[in-house]
Design an enzyme around this catalytic site. Structure first.
Site, short mmCIF file in Angstrom:
data_model
loop_
_atom_site.label_atom_id
_atom_site.label_comp_id
_atom_site.label_asym_id
_atom_site.label_seq_id
_atom_site.Cartn_x
_atom_site.Cartn_y
_atom_site.Cartn_z
CG ASP A 27 -19.16 6.97 88.15
OD1 ASP A 27 -18.53 5.98 87.72
OD2 ASP A 27 -18.92 7.49 89.24
CG ASP A 75 -20.65 13.17 87.33
OD1 ASP A 75 -21.12 12.24 86.63
OD2 ASP A 75 -19.86 12.97 88.26
#
Ligand code: GLY
Length: 384
Positions: free
Chosen positions: A162, A105
């Site tokens: 994601d 991320d």
């Protein structure tokens, strides 16, 4: 006091009727949030207090609050937004030399901090940090399975939907230093999203587990969705927005079509007020299931990306759908009448299967709401 005429807002049937006032109110809201949030790294605000927590500053969500501030600064030219946003990427520098939580991320972390700071101000340290993060992300690529591995621990073969949103960091780096390796890795991962995460009907898996040595698919896992065959709405929003971004960077129609497929499914599953439940297949009846306003705002921003990608009448349905979602969020899920509430949107769902963060405000829900409204207000630069 809100500057919004709440009666007019409640009666509006089209977002365009109230958009200028909403945008004005949002500026006041974010300015107030600067006072309320201070040095905190906001992630979740519970429904009963409306006070944002102070999450660890290397959590995957740490970029969203500064991202809101940078967008506001760019759109208004006002310095107080920039001043509040300035130091965030410097904090990541400090975290990266301590035992840290950096993983797939880094896109969510560095794009709305270091990269946008560099784009808007020319700050060379922002550029350095962004490129460092892109190199870190590229180093997570598994060449056998064509995926960016998720998380750290022992799940070496896991990839998650994601990461579709983290690809913009690689595309940015490729352009910035004219090095196609970064975009080749991003495209290879995007192909894996198209081939293994987006199902034929447009619904989306959260996790796919691969054999990290051979690249063979082992299984799909439910992750933050209700189960392996369910349809986690924020995962769909990540795929929709992420594939639309990938089309913007590559011009390759397969990513545009993939984003459209997810969009059509997503829109077909919405309840009457257009704000998604947390998982479209959580139960026979979704009436008692929580909403996820973060899925709604992220999908709305992705739909606006699709609308921009498609010419004229082809883009119009996506823009109209985005505006319907945003009007509903603005009328029924925003905190205009509760200025003491530190968030913009309520009724997000973080991780229902884990029993975490249900019916709360989520900073990424707030970020994508601001991003989408900025796009409607003519914002042309992009973070993701
Ligand atoms: N794992 C990121 C999310 O909750 O969407």
């Amino acid at each position: 006091m809100t500057v919004l005429d709440m009666n007019k807002l409640k009666q509006a049937t089209n977002l365009q009727e109230v958009l200028p006032e909403v945008w004005e109110a949002l500026q006041h809201k974010v300015s107030r949030m600067i006072e309320q949030i201070g040095d905190k790294s906001p992630h979740v605000a519970p429904a009963d207090t409306g006070v944002y927590d102070d999450m660890r500053h290397d959590w995957w969500t740490a970029g969203f609050w500064p991202g809101i501030l940078w967008i506001m600064h760019e759109m208004t030219g006002k310095e107080h937004y920039k001043e509040a946003a300035w130091g965030w990427d410097e904090k990541f520098d400090q975290k990266s030399i301590q035992p840290s939580n950096f993983h797939h991320d880094v896109g969510f972390q560095y794009l709305p901090t270091a990269v946008i700071k560099y784009k808007l101000t020319g700050d060379v340290d922002g550029k350095r940090r962004g490129l460092l993060a892109a190199n870190f992300l590229a180093g997570r690529f598994n060449i056998a399975g064509n995926f960016l591995r998720a998380w750290n621990q022992d799940k070496t073969g896991w990839a998650i939907v994601d990461s579709s949103m983290n690809l913009s960091l690689l595309f940015w780096a490729a352009e910035e230093i004219a090095d196609p390796r970064f975009s080749m890795i991003a495209k290879a991962h995007a192909d894996t999203v198209v081939n293994h995460f987006i199902r034929e009907d447009g619904s989306v898996n959260h996790i796919v587990s691969f054999n990290p040595l051979t690249g063979e698919v082992i299984e799909s896992l439910g992750g933050q969705g209700a189960g392996p065959d369910s349809s986690w709405s924020r995962g769909a929003a990540w795929a929709l927005h992420g594939m639309a971004n990938t089309y913007r960077y590559t011009g390759d129609m397969k990513y545009l079509r993939a984003a459209q497929r997810v969009a059509h499914y997503f829109l077909s599953m919405l309840p009457e007020d257009s704000v998604a439940h947390w998982d479209f297949r959580a139960a026979e009846s979704l009436a008692d299931e929580p909403r996820d306003t973060s899925a709604a705002s992220c999908a709305a921003s992705g739909l606006l990306e699709l609308a921009d990608a498609l010419p004229g009448v082809q883009g119009r349905p996506y823009r109209e759908a985005a505006e319907r979602i945003l009007l509903s969020l603005t009328q029924s899920y925003a905190t205009w009448e509760h200025p003491e509430h530190e968030a913009i949107l309520v009724e997000g769902t973080g991780n229902k299967p884990a029993g975490q963060n249900i019916n709360v405000a989520l900073i990424y829900g707030d970020y994508y709401y601001v991003e989408a409204l900025a796009k409607l207000q003519g914002w042309k630069s992009r973070i993701f």
